[in-house]
Design an enzyme around this catalytic site. Structure first.
Site, PDB file in Angstrom:
ATOM      1  N   HIS A 291      -0.199 -15.251   8.599  1.00 38.15           N
ATOM      2  CA  HIS A 291       0.371 -14.158   7.799  1.00 38.15           C
ATOM      3  C   HIS A 291       1.688 -13.709   8.439  1.00 38.15           C
ATOM      4  O   HIS A 291       2.156 -14.317   9.392  1.00 38.15           O
ATOM      5  CB  HIS A 291      -0.632 -12.995   7.705  1.00 38.15           C
ATOM      6  CG  HIS A 291      -0.624 -12.310   6.361  1.00 38.15           C
ATOM      7  ND1 HIS A 291       0.482 -11.668   5.867  1.00 38.15           N
ATOM      8  CD2 HIS A 291      -1.589 -12.182   5.422  1.00 38.15           C
ATOM      9  CE1 HIS A 291       0.194 -11.156   4.682  1.00 38.15           C
ATOM     10  NE2 HIS A 291      -1.051 -11.464   4.377  1.00 38.15           N
TER      11      HIS A 291
ATOM     12  N   ASP B  83      -7.662 -12.750  -2.654  1.00 32.61           N
ATOM     13  CA  ASP B  83      -7.842 -13.854  -3.589  1.00 32.61           C
ATOM     14  C   ASP B  83      -8.369 -15.079  -2.857  1.00 32.61           C
ATOM     15  O   ASP B  83      -7.757 -15.525  -1.881  1.00 32.61           O
ATOM     16  CB  ASP B  83      -6.509 -14.215  -4.246  1.00 32.61           C
ATOM     17  CG  ASP B  83      -6.079 -13.195  -5.294  1.00 32.61           C
ATOM     18  OD1 ASP B  83      -6.712 -13.184  -6.361  1.00 32.61           O
ATOM     19  OD2 ASP B  83      -5.131 -12.434  -5.041  1.00 32.61           O
TER      20      ASP B  83
ATOM     21  N   HIS C 262       0.809  -1.222   0.000  1.00 30.65           N
ATOM     22  CA  HIS C 262       0.000   0.000   0.000  1.00 30.65           C
ATOM     23  C   HIS C 262       0.842   1.272   0.000  1.00 30.65           C
ATOM     24  O   HIS C 262       0.360   2.326   0.419  1.00 30.65           O
ATOM     25  CB  HIS C 262      -0.951  -0.003   1.200  1.00 30.65           C
ATOM     26  CG  HIS C 262      -2.115  -0.930   1.023  1.00 30.65           C
ATOM     27  ND1 HIS C 262      -3.254  -0.850   1.776  1.00 30.65           N
ATOM     28  CD2 HIS C 262      -2.317  -1.959   0.171  1.00 30.65           C
ATOM     29  CE1 HIS C 262      -4.113  -1.800   1.412  1.00 30.65           C
ATOM     30  NE2 HIS C 262      -3.542  -2.492   0.442  1.00 30.65           N
TER      31      HIS C 262
END
Length: 397
Positions: free
Chosen positions: A104, A341, A17
């Site tokens: 993650h 996704d 980002h």
């Protein structure tokens, strides 16, 4: 580190980002004709929003070459390519200020650096792979002029799998050999799953659509073949060709496994079943009868098709509520937002191709440097090559 390769060196930069992502390619030979449009082809295959099976994040991923070329020819100087991040929604990630997302990189990045990107996955995001794909497109342009072809495709999504992954029967082996001998990117791209076999692709689509409804994710396997690879690539002992390919593939986000040639199935065979006998190739050299070796023997390419599988886990960021803990250890429930996704496999295909291109490009440049240095020396006497030329000739005729 963020740099890959020894002579053809690629450094990627940017977070998911930030204002943009990209790469710097150093060591590219001068005089290679390359355009932004050629690079864009592969970036378009990787970009989000291609179909209802991928994240809806809307990014054109338009590449700009900032340096290293003039009049569409490389100068031999570093090539800088950049892609802007336009569709940023950092407010979708405010919950990660409190919760590290399960499986993650939030927690591990924070422990390693003492700081992490406040939105998205930062450098661990698949958005980082834009630089890899752009660099791979440059390498691939060079490799194409040598006749080298690299094609990847999705061979498994969850329980829907290409037969060869579980069954090394004679028929499955023949079907798989025929597939990797002939499959093209155009054939792969006819299907939104990037599986070039229609019935399997339809089943994969159904499997991914189920995960979308569940707000969940699913993993799978990408298979890649490298055709017309020159003999002699690879640097024993620690930079064997399969080792550098494994390094490249396992550096891609969400990867969990790598196998080449007969892979894990080969461990179930006896030596006599697994060995690849040599036969004349009709061109004055040798080829193998089965290619269980996957085009690599002793860490060095043998001229056969190089093929391998890369396993991808289900995407870690999902919208299903998960019982987990905050950074301070307080138990709670994480409900992730954002656009993700449900299956990374379709978009992973060009990334696998790009990393394979970088490995082969670097290996060719290393081997060419050795060959050039060797050409400055007197020829090696035949009796010192470790073979008897007369006996070899008799055996092959």
């Amino acid at each position: 580190m963020s740099t890959f390769g020894q002579i053809f060196r690629v450094t990627t930069y940017g977070e998911s980002h930030c204002k943009g992502v990209g790469c710097i390619v150093d060591g590219c030979p001068p005089g290679l004709e390359i355009t932004e449009a050629e690079i864009q082809v592969q970036l378009d295959r990787r970009r989000p929003g291609q179909s209802h099976l991928t994240t809806p994040r809307s990014e054109s991923d338009t590449v700009t070459i900032q340096s290293g070329t003039e009049f569409n020819y490389t100068l031999g100087t570093p090539i800088c390519m950049t892609v802007p991040n336009k569709d940023q929604k950092p407010h979708d990630y405010t919950e990660t200020d409190f919760y590290p997302r399960p499986s993650h990189a939030d927690w591990t990045y924070l422990q390693k650096y003492g700081v992490k990107a406040s939105s998205g996955g930062g450098r661990s995001s698949a958005r980082e792979t834009i630089g890899r794909v752009a660099a791979g497109a440059v390498a691939e342009k060079y490799l194409k002029q040598l006749g080298i072809e690299i094609v990847a495709f999705v061979s498994a999504v969850g329980p829907v799998r290409l037969p060869i992954l579980d069954d090394f029967s004679e028929q499955s082996s023949k079907d798989f050999t025929a597939l990797i001998d002939s499959v093209t990117r155009d054939q792969v791209d006819q299907f939104i799953t990037r599986c070039p076999i229609k019935d399997l692709s339809d089943k994969m689509t159904n499997e991914i659509e189920k995960r979308i409804v569940e707000k969940n994710s699913i993993g799978g396997v990408v298979t890649c073949v490298i055709r017309n690879c020159p003999l002699g690539l690879g640097e024993p002992c620690f930079d064997k060709l399969e080792a550098t390919l494994a390094h490249a593939m396992l550096s891609i986000p969400a990867t969990k496994g790598f196998e080449f040639g007969s892979g894990f199935y080969g461990t179930t065979l006896s030596g006599s079943e697994h060995n690849d006998p040599f036969i004349p190739d009709g061109k004055g050299g040798l080829k193998t009868t089965k290619n269980h070796s996957g085009g690599i023997q002793g860490g060095i390419s043998n001229g056969e098709n190089i093929y391998f599988n890369v396993a991808f886990k289900p995407a870690a960021t999902i919208s299903v509520s998960q019982a987990t803990s905050t950074y301070d250890g307080t138990q709670g429930t994480l409900e992730a937002r954002g656009r993700h996704d449900p299956c990374v496999l379709p978009r992973a295909v060009p990334i696998v191709e790009a990393m394979a291109s970088l490995v082969i490009m670097d290996a060719i440049m290393i081997q060419n440097s050795r060959a050039l240095a060797n050409s400055r020396l007197p020829a090696i006497p035949e009796n010192l090559k470790g073979i008897n030329p007369l006996q070899t000739k008799i055996k092959l005729t």
